[in-house]
Design an enzyme around this catalytic site. Structure first.
Site, short mmCIF file in Angstrom:
data_model
loop_
_atom_site.label_atom_id
_atom_site.label_comp_id
_atom_site.label_asym_id
_atom_site.label_seq_id
_atom_site.Cartn_x
_atom_site.Cartn_y
_atom_site.Cartn_z
N SER A 125 5.08 -12.60 4.37
CA SER A 125 6.13 -12.38 5.36
C SER A 125 5.61 -11.79 6.66
CB SER A 125 7.22 -11.48 4.77
OG SER A 125 6.66 -10.27 4.28
N SER A 181 9.88 -6.53 1.24
CA SER A 181 8.67 -7.35 1.35
C SER A 181 7.44 -6.57 0.89
CB SER A 181 8.46 -7.80 2.79
OG SER A 181 9.49 -8.66 3.22
N GLU A 188 0.13 -6.45 -2.68
CA GLU A 188 -0.55 -7.55 -3.36
C GLU A 188 -1.87 -7.79 -2.65
OE1 GLU A 188 -0.24 -12.34 -3.82
OE2 GLU A 188 1.60 -11.21 -4.28
N ASP A 222 -1.95 -21.80 -6.74
CA ASP A 222 -1.09 -21.16 -5.75
C ASP A 222 -1.90 -20.53 -4.62
OD1 ASP A 222 1.58 -20.52 -4.93
OD2 ASP A 222 1.21 -18.44 -5.52
N LYS A 264 11.55 -17.00 4.01
CA LYS A 264 12.51 -17.36 2.97
C LYS A 264 13.96 -17.41 3.45
CE LYS A 264 9.80 -15.74 -0.97
NZ LYS A 264 9.72 -14.74 -2.07
#
Length: 305
Positions: free
Chosen positions: A66, A76, A117, A162, A235
């Site tokens: 994001s 986020s 992450e 991914d 999103k």
């Protein structure tokens, strides 16, 4: 990135009106500046940790998710890719994980700190480019309990389709946190591979649909939009795009998912499980149909604005 959302289910409420959304938006904005400040401190701590553990072998760090797509929300994550000059040792991986567990907020975040992450990729794992790619280490809050138990399996390098989309966003976004532009360390990702990775991942993440309904509906909306338009968007805007193309009985569900993502209402799908699944199945059918129609040479880009 998939991990179960909270299991608390509120009483079923109608989707908020536009006026409610506008009122909620004012409250949402009031806390965003403070959240960004906290996120900046967390990001600096992550970068310091990476440099302390990996030293000069940490060639570059790059934002994705994001932060690159322009849609940072209160929920986020802080998404960072690190490119290294070699594979990390097991000791180094454990040091990174221990440090990250202290920096990252657990899910769901109890305060203003965000979940982190971190994906570590050795340059030789992706250069020259080949599909599917692999990473050296990935840390995310969906792995915290395994790390706390001392499970060493998540410390192993792994093939991950991914990662194709992640690398595509890093290359197109071009936002170094340190190091050279990503194109100096990474080969271009074939766009056919990016689309294939998005579509092939559907069967994997749909196994988590009941526990991650909102996130998966939005993820499907973004994949659908990308396959049709070639644009990777944030999103909430992908949800708007999909809502206009969904059957009428699924449009309110997408509106609800978007409101949850923006923090305008709690996450809850009580009594809507079958309708949500029907909407997801419709998007999947459209994604597979459009993916089969794509012509070789079509490009993928980041949405503007």
């Amino acid at each position: 990135m998939l991990f179960p959302l909270t299991t608390w289910i509120p009483a079923l409420q109608p989707a908020p009106t536009r006026r409610c959304w506008q009122e909620a938006s004012c409250t949402w904005r009031s806390g965003m500046a403070a959240r960004r400040t906290v996120a900046a401190v967390q990001t600096e701590r992550v970068l310091r940790l990476v440099r302390e553990v990996l030293g000069q072998d940490a060639l570059g760090a790059y934002e994705h998710g994001s932060a690159v797509l322009g849609g940072v929300q209160p929920t986020s994550d802080i998404d960072i890719l690190v490119i290294t000059g070699r594979l990390a040792t097991l000791v180094e991986k454990r040091q990174l994980v221990e440090g990250l567990m202290a920096i990252s907020a657990p899910f769901p975040p109890p305060g203003r700190e965000r979940c982190v992450e971190l994906t570590v990729v050795a340059q030789a794992q992706v250069r020259p480019w080949r599909y599917p790619p692999s990473f050296d280490l990935q840390y995310g809050e969906w792995l915290r309990k395994r790390f706390e138990r001392g499970d060493s399996r998540p410390l192993q390098a792994a093939v991950n389709a991914d990662l194709t989309t992640l690398l595509t966003i890093v290359l197109l976004g071009d936002q170094p946190l340190f190091g050279p532009p990503p194109g100096a360390l990474l080969d271009p990702v074939l766009m056919e591979d990016c689309i294939n990775a998005m579509v092939s991942d559907i069967d994997v993440f749909m196994d988590e649909f009941e526990g991650d309904t909102c996130n998966i509906l939005l993820r499907l909306a973004r994949i659908w939009q990308t396959v049709v338009t070639g644009s990777i968007d944030r999103k909430d805007r992908a949800a708007e795009w999909a809502q206009e193309r969904l059957p009428s009985d699924s449009q309110q569900l997408m509106e609800r998912a978007r409101a949850m993502y923006l923090g305008w209402q709690p996450d809850g799908w009580a009594g809507l499980a079958s309708e949500a699944r029907a909407g997801a199945d419709y998007m999947i059918s459209q994604i597979r149909r459009e993916a089969a129609r794509r012509r070789p040479g079509q490009v993928v880009r980041l949405a503007s604005g």
